[in-house]
Enzyme design. Structure first.
Site, PDB file in Angstrom:
ATOM      1  N   ARG A  70     -48.682 -42.404  97.154  1.00 20.02           N
ATOM      2  CA  ARG A  70     -47.782 -42.039  98.268  1.00 20.02           C
ATOM      3  C   ARG A  70     -48.158 -40.674  98.840  1.00 20.02           C
ATOM      4  NH1 ARG A  70     -43.825 -43.914  94.710  1.00 20.02           N
ATOM      5  NH2 ARG A  70     -42.729 -41.931  94.570  1.00 20.02           N
TER       6      ARG A  70
ATOM      7  N   TYR B 283     -48.605 -39.534 102.694  1.00 20.40           N
ATOM      8  CA  TYR B 283     -47.844 -38.438 103.312  1.00 20.40           C
ATOM      9  C   TYR B 283     -48.793 -37.461 104.005  1.00 20.40           C
ATOM     10  CZ  TYR B 283     -44.046 -40.099 100.290  1.00 20.40           C
ATOM     11  OH  TYR B 283     -43.102 -40.860  99.661  1.00 20.40           O
TER      12      TYR B 283
ATOM     13  N   TYR C 236     -36.279 -41.548 108.494  1.00 16.57           N
ATOM     14  CA  TYR C 236     -34.928 -42.066 108.272  1.00 16.57           C
ATOM     15  C   TYR C 236     -34.104 -41.081 107.433  1.00 16.57           C
ATOM     16  CZ  TYR C 236     -35.461 -43.633 103.396  1.00 16.57           C
ATOM     17  OH  TYR C 236     -35.614 -43.677 102.038  1.00 16.57           O
TER      18      TYR C 236
ATOM     19  N   HIS D 154     -31.778 -37.988 106.446  1.00 19.29           N
ATOM     20  CA  HIS D 154     -31.980 -36.591 106.840  1.00 19.29           C
ATOM     21  C   HIS D 154     -33.471 -36.332 106.670  1.00 19.29           C
ATOM     22  CE1 HIS D 154     -32.104 -32.297 106.850  1.00 19.29           C
ATOM     23  NE2 HIS D 154     -30.791 -32.142 106.844  1.00 19.29           N
TER      24      HIS D 154
ATOM     25  N   VAL E  60     -34.535 -34.198 103.565  1.00 20.75           N
ATOM     26  CA  VAL E  60     -34.000 -34.466 102.230  1.00 20.75           C
ATOM     27  C   VAL E  60     -34.914 -35.452 101.506  1.00 20.75           C
ATOM     28  CG1 VAL E  60     -32.051 -35.458 100.964  1.00 20.75           C
ATOM     29  CG2 VAL E  60     -31.635 -33.931 102.887  1.00 20.75           C
TER      30      VAL E  60
ATOM     31  N   GLN F 223     -34.386 -41.663  93.716  1.00 18.99           N
ATOM     32  CA  GLN F 223     -35.630 -42.407  93.462  1.00 18.99           C
ATOM     33  C   GLN F 223     -35.698 -42.973  92.044  1.00 18.99           C
ATOM     34  OE1 GLN F 223     -38.318 -40.762  97.015  1.00 18.99           O
ATOM     35  NE2 GLN F 223     -39.002 -40.065  95.070  1.00 18.99           N
TER      36      GLN F 223
ATOM     37  N   ALA G  42     -26.391 -47.350  99.913  1.00 18.06           N
ATOM     38  CA  ALA G  42     -25.624 -47.296 101.161  1.00 18.06           C
ATOM     39  C   ALA G  42     -25.976 -48.500 102.030  1.00 18.06           C
ATOM     40  CB  ALA G  42     -25.967 -46.008 101.912  1.00 18.06           C
TER      41      ALA G  42
ATOM     42  N   THR H  43     -29.755 -45.050  94.422  1.00 18.98           N
ATOM     43  CA  THR H  43     -29.515 -43.677  93.971  1.00 18.98           C
ATOM     44  C   THR H  43     -28.485 -43.748  92.852  1.00 18.98           C
ATOM     45  OG1 THR H  43     -30.015 -42.754  96.147  1.00 18.98           O
ATOM     46  CG2 THR H  43     -28.650 -41.398  94.712  1.00 18.98           C
TER      47      THR H  43
HETATM   48  C1  LIG Z   1     -37.988 -40.658  99.981  1.00 16.26           C
HETATM   49  S1  LIG Z   1     -36.271 -40.531  99.692  1.00 16.26           S
HETATM   50  C2  LIG Z   1     -35.683 -40.421 101.336  1.00 16.26           C
HETATM   51  C3  LIG Z   1     -34.276 -39.926 101.458  1.00 16.26           C
HETATM   52  C4  LIG Z   1     -33.824 -39.777 102.909  1.00 16.26           C
HETATM   53  N1  LIG Z   1     -34.595 -38.760 103.590  1.00 16.26           N
HETATM   54  C5  LIG Z   1     -32.345 -39.424 103.039  1.00 16.26           C
HETATM   55  O1  LIG Z   1     -32.025 -38.502 103.761  1.00 16.26           O
HETATM   56  O2  LIG Z   1     -31.507 -40.109 102.419  1.00 16.26           O
HETATM   57  C6  LIG Z   1     -35.892 -42.160  99.167  1.00 16.26           C
HETATM   58  C7  LIG Z   1     -34.716 -42.184  98.234  1.00 16.26           C
HETATM   59  O3  LIG Z   1     -33.535 -41.947  98.973  1.00 16.26           O
HETATM   60  C8  LIG Z   1     -32.468 -42.672  98.425  1.00 16.26           C
HETATM   61  N2  LIG Z   1     -32.028 -43.666  99.407  1.00 16.26           N
HETATM   62  C9  LIG Z   1     -32.661 -44.087 100.504  1.00 16.26           C
HETATM   63  N3  LIG Z   1     -31.937 -45.012 101.162  1.00 16.26           N
HETATM   64  C10 LIG Z   1     -30.811 -45.186 100.442  1.00 16.26           C
HETATM   65  C11 LIG Z   1     -29.670 -46.017 100.565  1.00 16.26           C
HETATM   66  N4  LIG Z   1     -29.540 -46.877 101.571  1.00 16.26           N
HETATM   67  N5  LIG Z   1     -28.715 -45.903  99.622  1.00 16.26           N
HETATM   68  C12 LIG Z   1     -28.812 -45.056  98.593  1.00 16.26           C
HETATM   69  N6  LIG Z   1     -29.871 -44.260  98.415  1.00 16.26           N
HETATM   70  C13 LIG Z   1     -30.865 -44.324  99.324  1.00 16.26           C
HETATM   71  C14 LIG Z   1     -33.020 -43.376  97.168  1.00 16.26           C
HETATM   72  O4  LIG Z   1     -32.804 -42.516  96.055  1.00 16.26           O
HETATM   73  C15 LIG Z   1     -34.477 -43.500  97.517  1.00 16.26           C
HETATM   74  O5  LIG Z   1     -35.278 -43.674  96.386  1.00 16.26           O
END
Ligand SMILES: C[S@@+](CC[C@H](N)C(=O)[O-])C[C@H]1O[C@@H](n2cnc3c(N)ncnc32)[C@H](O)[C@@H]1O
Length: 267
Positions: free
Chosen positions: A69, A73, A95, A97, A100, A169, A210, A238
């Protein structure tokens, strides 16, 4: 040098796109996005069509099954910077934030600024914002510690069990590559074992996802921590771990503050 960069987030579902993000997508000369959720992607495509600007280019093309990955990136960052260096006003859209748990967004801003280009990030609605809303968790009550699951294991990080803990993650714990159809969960038992050093096996946790679409429900699975692997963990799960105990209030400090009550002292 008239190039610039603005990094924006779509939120978790289409309705989360903020007015300022909409405006950034409309006004940019070039848009590059990495958005997993199809409706938000469509929305950005429509916004570009409405203003008759070039279509957004998809950074998702850099992903490939089995590819590290981090390599993907870096390619995303390189492409975003390439556009900025063409003296374009670039909007990079991710997608949630965009800042984050998102390496390419921070790194492209860092590199753009280092080369003298103006670069900024707009906040978006992240998965943890949805979690607070869906689980009724207020981080003010017990505090909140957030960690990335692989990082938690690799660095043997300490957990503050008096806080709520959010582990990101968990669905790709121990994997550095990309797997489009989902990750095997072979390292989840290692995660459970590490968590059991802090919590009793029966402590109830939440495997949370979510909703990606309006009108749909989130996936909320309550499970004993030792049984976590039985929950339907996916790449977008999560973990939320409620606090084990709430520390007592120091009455001397409370007296010095000269406040009659504080949350937890009322009863
Ligand atoms: C690379 S991060 C990106 C997070 C993203 N930038 C955000 O603001 O939520 C990916 C992680 O975000 C969390 N995540 C992403 N989508 C999610 C969702 N629909 N529900 C719960 N956690 C989510 C999970 O922990 C996932 O492994």
């Amino acid at each position: 040098m008239s190039g610039s960069l603005i990094v924006v987030g779509t939120g978790i579902r289409a309705g989360h796109l903020s007015q300022e993000a909409v405006s950034a997508v409309r006004t940019a000369d070039a848009v590059a996005y990495c958005i997993a959720e199809p409706l938000s992607r469509l929305l950005v495509d429509e916004l570009r069509k409405e203003v008759a600007k070039p279509a957004a280019e998809d950074l998702h093309r850099f992903y490939a099954d089995g590819k590290p990955r981090m390599q993907t990136y870096r390619q995303m960052v390189a492409r975003i910077l390439e556009l900025v260096r063409l003296d374009l006003q670039v909007a990079a859209v991710f997608y949630g934030h965009p800042g984050v748990f998102a390496y390419p967004s921070h790194e492209s801003i860092r590199q753009a600024r280092a080369e003298g280009y103006p670069a900024e990030m707009l906040p978006g609605i992240s998965a943890v914002d949805c979690l607070f809303a869906d689980l009724g968790v207020d981080p003010a009550t017990a505090g909140c510690q957030m960690l990335e699951a692989t990082d938690f294991l690799l660095r043997r990080r300490h957990l503050d069990t008096a806080c709520g803990v959010v582990l990101w993650q968990i669905g790709c714990v121990g994997h550095g590559d990309y797997q489009g159809s989902g990750y095997d969960l072979r390292h989840v038992p290692m995660l459970v074992e590490a968590l059991l050093a802090f919590y009793p096996p029966e402590h109830e946790v939440v495997v949370y996802q979510a909703a990606h679409f309006a009108m749909c429900d989130p996936t909320i699975e309550y499970v004993a921590i030792a049984e976590m692997f039985r929950a339907g963990i996916t790449a977008v799960s999560t973990l939320y771990i409620p606090p084990l105990l709430v520390p007592a209030i120091d009455s001397q400090v409370l007296k010095k503050f000269d406040i009659a009550t504080f949350r937890g002292t009322e009863g």
